[in-house]
Design a protein around this motif. Sequence first.
Motif, mmCIF file in Angstrom:
data_model
loop_
_atom_site.group_PDB
_atom_site.id
_atom_site.type_symbol
_atom_site.label_atom_id
_atom_site.label_comp_id
_atom_site.label_asym_id
_atom_site.label_seq_id
_atom_site.Cartn_x
_atom_site.Cartn_y
_atom_site.Cartn_z
ATOM 1 N N THR A 98 11.079 10.651 25.466
ATOM 2 C CA THR A 98 10.748 11.633 26.277
ATOM 3 C C THR A 98 9.423 12.472 25.628
ATOM 4 O O THR A 98 9.536 12.639 24.412
ATOM 5 N N PHE A 99 8.525 12.854 26.341
ATOM 6 C CA PHE A 99 7.175 13.417 25.901
ATOM 7 C C PHE A 99 7.343 14.885 25.957
ATOM 8 O O PHE A 99 7.586 15.268 27.138
ATOM 9 N N PRO A 100 6.681 15.614 25.088
ATOM 10 C CA PRO A 100 6.638 16.880 25.587
ATOM 11 C C PRO A 100 5.862 17.415 26.642
ATOM 12 O O PRO A 100 6.279 18.412 27.188
ATOM 13 N N TYR A 101 4.922 16.853 27.035
ATOM 14 C CA TYR A 101 4.035 17.657 28.264
ATOM 15 C C TYR A 101 4.832 17.244 29.654
ATOM 16 O O TYR A 101 4.192 17.477 30.518
ATOM 17 N N ASP A 120 3.773 23.411 31.418
ATOM 18 C CA ASP A 120 3.246 24.378 32.455
ATOM 19 C C ASP A 120 1.732 24.379 32.399
ATOM 20 O O ASP A 120 1.129 25.129 31.731
ATOM 21 N N SER A 121 1.407 23.514 33.126
ATOM 22 C CA SER A 121 -0.272 23.226 33.017
ATOM 23 C C SER A 121 -1.115 24.456 33.351
ATOM 24 O O SER A 121 -2.032 24.728 32.763
ATOM 25 N N VAL A 129 2.371 25.767 27.103
ATOM 26 C CA VAL A 129 3.371 26.519 27.492
ATOM 27 C C VAL A 129 3.979 25.727 28.395
ATOM 28 O O VAL A 129 3.802 24.862 29.194
ATOM 29 N N TYR A 130 5.480 25.647 27.872
ATOM 30 C CA TYR A 130 6.743 24.920 28.511
ATOM 31 C C TYR A 130 7.203 25.607 29.680
ATOM 32 O O TYR A 130 7.398 26.826 29.579
ATOM 33 N N ASN A 131 7.563 24.939 30.623
ATOM 34 C CA ASN A 131 8.603 25.583 31.556
ATOM 35 C C ASN A 131 9.946 25.662 31.059
ATOM 36 O O ASN A 131 10.508 24.955 30.282
#
Length: 161
Positions: free
Chosen positions: A11-14, A18-19, A148-150
């Motif tokens: 699994t990749f962090p991107y 949150d783009s 920024v991550y969801n």
Amino acid sequence: MAKIKKTQQLTFPYADLDSDQTRQRVEEFLETVQVFRRFGFVRREATITHNASPQYHQRTNTISRSAEDIALWNVSKEDELQRKSDLLDKAMSKLNRIEREIVNQRYMTPDEVYDYNVAADMCIGEKRYRELRDRALFLLAFALRLEVYNEPEFDRRLTGM
């Protein structure tokens, strides 16, 4: 019997990135550095204003150190802006030539330049330009640690809420 190997999916962090928020943070960072490089650091100065009306308040026995507070703010803010500028230089050096040119022309010039102007100047199509710009901003976000991550959504049915 042959042993069965368990496989794990990478699994990749991107995937949870949150783009829109990430892009906004990178653009704000670039604008801050661009203004700092253009104008330098504008220091705060102490001001004394006289007020003709008396100020009635209770004694707090605290000493106001406005000059010290202003001096500390000036030093720390200037160091922070210089650090951001140096960090951007390091991150930009990791981009390829086209991505670096896109970021410089679009975000680091004092003039207000639009995407279609930069695409025309570089003789590339707008779709390809947007792909390269988004990739450059994405790489800068990771290099500058601005991603920024969801927030993970949880299933309300399982929690009983």
